[in-house]
Scaffold this motif. Structure first.
Motif, PDB file in Angstrom:
ATOM      1  N   GLU A  37       0.829  -1.207   0.000  1.00 46.36           N
ATOM      2  CA  GLU A  37       0.000   0.000   0.000  1.00 46.36           C
ATOM      3  C   GLU A  37       0.867   1.262   0.000  1.00 46.36           C
ATOM      4  OE1 GLU A  37      -3.721  -1.872   2.557  1.00 46.36           O
ATOM      5  OE2 GLU A  37      -2.029  -0.949   3.595  1.00 46.36           O
ATOM      6  N   LEU A  38       1.916   1.264   0.816  1.00 51.22           N
ATOM      7  CA  LEU A  38       2.805   2.421   0.839  1.00 51.22           C
ATOM      8  C   LEU A  38       3.521   2.602  -0.493  1.00 51.22           C
ATOM      9  CD1 LEU A  38       4.489   2.523   4.352  1.00 51.22           C
ATOM     10  CD2 LEU A  38       3.057   4.237   3.299  1.00 51.22           C
ATOM     11  N   ASP A  39       3.889   1.513  -1.133  1.00 48.49           N
ATOM     12  CA  ASP A  39       4.534   1.593  -2.440  1.00 48.49           C
ATOM     13  C   ASP A  39       3.604   2.258  -3.451  1.00 48.49           C
ATOM     14  OD1 ASP A  39       6.626   0.995  -4.381  1.00 48.49           O
ATOM     15  OD2 ASP A  39       5.216  -0.492  -5.162  1.00 48.49           O
ATOM     16  N   THR A  40       2.339   1.863  -3.452  1.00 49.12           N
ATOM     17  CA  THR A  40       1.351   2.441  -4.370  1.00 49.12           C
ATOM     18  C   THR A  40       1.155   3.929  -4.091  1.00 49.12           C
ATOM     19  OG1 THR A  40       0.218   0.304  -4.456  1.00 49.12           O
ATOM     20  CG2 THR A  40      -1.017   2.217  -5.211  1.00 49.12           C
ATOM     21  N   ILE A  41       1.034   4.288  -2.826  1.00 54.33           N
ATOM     22  CA  ILE A  41       0.822   5.686  -2.455  1.00 54.33           C
ATOM     23  C   ILE A  41       2.057   6.525  -2.792  1.00 54.33           C
ATOM     24  CG2 ILE A  41       0.483   7.266  -0.508  1.00 54.33           C
ATOM     25  CD1 ILE A  41      -1.190   5.025   0.808  1.00 54.33           C
ATOM     26  N   ILE A  82      -5.398  10.302   2.570  1.00 56.04           N
ATOM     27  CA  ILE A  82      -5.666   8.936   2.118  1.00 56.04           C
ATOM     28  C   ILE A  82      -5.797   8.119   3.389  1.00 56.04           C
ATOM     29  CG2 ILE A  82      -4.775   6.992   0.793  1.00 56.04           C
ATOM     30  CD1 ILE A  82      -2.995   9.190  -0.662  1.00 56.04           C
ATOM     31  N   GLU A  83      -7.003   7.595   3.632  1.00 60.59           N
ATOM     32  CA  GLU A  83      -7.262   6.900   4.892  1.00 60.59           C
ATOM     33  C   GLU A  83      -7.542   5.423   4.674  1.00 60.59           C
ATOM     34  OE1 GLU A  83     -10.228   8.710   7.333  1.00 60.59           O
ATOM     35  OE2 GLU A  83      -9.145  10.603   7.460  1.00 60.59           O
ATOM     36  N   LYS A  84      -7.052   4.632   5.624  1.00 57.83           N
ATOM     37  CA  LYS A  84      -7.349   3.201   5.648  1.00 57.83           C
ATOM     38  C   LYS A  84      -8.078   2.929   6.959  1.00 57.83           C
ATOM     39  CE  LYS A  84      -5.138  -1.316   5.810  1.00 57.83           C
ATOM     40  NZ  LYS A  84      -3.844  -2.028   5.836  1.00 57.83           N
ATOM     41  N   ASP A  85      -9.347   2.525   6.837  1.00 58.04           N
ATOM     42  CA  ASP A  85     -10.183   2.259   8.002  1.00 58.04           C
ATOM     43  C   ASP A  85     -10.762   0.854   7.868  1.00 58.04           C
ATOM     44  OD1 ASP A  85     -11.856   2.268  10.175  1.00 58.04           O
ATOM     45  OD2 ASP A  85     -12.846   4.150   9.658  1.00 58.04           O
ATOM     46  N   PRO A  86     -10.192  -0.141   8.547  1.00 58.53           N
ATOM     47  CA  PRO A  86     -10.655  -1.523   8.394  1.00 58.53           C
ATOM     48  C   PRO A  86     -12.112  -1.747   8.799  1.00 58.53           C
ATOM     49  CG  PRO A  86      -8.561  -1.463   9.540  1.00 58.53           C
ATOM     50  CD  PRO A  86      -9.035  -0.051   9.402  1.00 58.53           C
ATOM     51  N   GLY A 108     -13.362   2.936  -1.643  1.00 58.84           N
ATOM     52  CA  GLY A 108     -13.348   1.667  -2.331  1.00 58.84           C
ATOM     53  C   GLY A 108     -12.530   0.615  -1.622  1.00 58.84           C
ATOM     54  N   HIS A 109     -12.539  -0.589  -2.222  1.00 57.03           N
ATOM     55  CA  HIS A 109     -11.817  -1.735  -1.680  1.00 57.03           C
ATOM     56  C   HIS A 109     -10.416  -1.837  -2.245  1.00 57.03           C
ATOM     57  CE1 HIS A 109     -15.493  -3.220   0.177  1.00 57.03           C
ATOM     58  NE2 HIS A 109     -16.112  -2.934  -0.958  1.00 57.03           N
ATOM     59  N   ASP A 110     -10.173  -1.273  -3.432  1.00 59.42           N
ATOM     60  CA  ASP A 110      -8.890  -1.359  -4.113  1.00 59.42           C
ATOM     61  C   ASP A 110      -8.185  -0.004  -4.043  1.00 59.42           C
ATOM     62  OD1 ASP A 110      -6.775  -2.210  -5.706  1.00 59.42           O
ATOM     63  OD2 ASP A 110      -7.840  -1.733  -7.564  1.00 59.42           O
ATOM     64  N   LEU A 111      -7.019   0.030  -3.403  1.00 64.63           N
ATOM     65  CA  LEU A 111      -6.317   1.294  -3.205  1.00 64.63           C
ATOM     66  C   LEU A 111      -5.915   1.945  -4.523  1.00 64.63           C
ATOM     67  CD1 LEU A 111      -5.042   3.369  -1.314  1.00 64.63           C
ATOM     68  CD2 LEU A 111      -3.010   1.933  -1.242  1.00 64.63           C
ATOM     69  N   ALA A 112      -5.410   1.175  -5.467  1.00 60.66           N
ATOM     70  CA  ALA A 112      -4.983   1.737  -6.750  1.00 60.66           C
ATOM     71  C   ALA A 112      -6.154   2.409  -7.470  1.00 60.66           C
ATOM     72  CB  ALA A 112      -4.363   0.666  -7.617  1.00 60.66           C
TER      73      ALA A 112
END
Length: 129
Positions: A37-41, A82-86, A108-112
């Motif tokens: 995820e960090l690589d994509t961001i 950019i937030e990630k909330d499980p 969404g479910h897909d970060l990209a």
């Protein structure tokens, strides 16, 4: 047993995970961005820095979510978060992009897929008349 032995055994007993016969609750898992995820961001961040759009970022690891904030200048409020909330993973998706005013741009479910809302539009260009 002497008083010193009794007090030492009482002190060592206080360190055990059993408190009055009950186990301590397991620690909550830490919410953070994984390497992929960090690589994509950071790929998107690198492109935007190269274009002169973004200049700084911050990563916050909170109790219930992880936040990657993007700044134009480090002294300002973030342009985007950019937030990630499980907790939202089964509903709208764990990932969301939030603008400076608090408006949610995409979830969404897909970060990209979610990050595509931040990419510059290539269809606008100057035309000689």
């Amino acid at each position: 047993m002497s008083e010193a032995d009794e007090s030492a055994s009482e002190r060592s007993g206080s360190l055990s995970p059993l408190v009055h016969g009950h186990k301590a609750p397991p620690p909550k898992p830490v919410v953070s961005f994984n390497r992929r995820e960090l690589d994509t961001i950071l790929r998107l961040y690198g492109r935007m820095v190269a274009d002169g759009e973004w200049r700084d970022y911050a990563i916050d690891i909170l109790k219930d979510r992880a936040v990657f904030s993007v700044f134009r200048r480090s002294s300002e409020m973030p342009l985007y978060r950019i937030e990630k909330d499980p907790k939202l993973a089964r509903r709208q998706g764990a990932y969301s992009i939030i603008a400076a005013g608090g408006m949610i741009l995409k979830r969404g479910h897909d970060l990209a897929q979610v990050l595509r809302v931040l990419e510059k539009k290539k269809h606008l260009r100057v035309v000689d008349a």
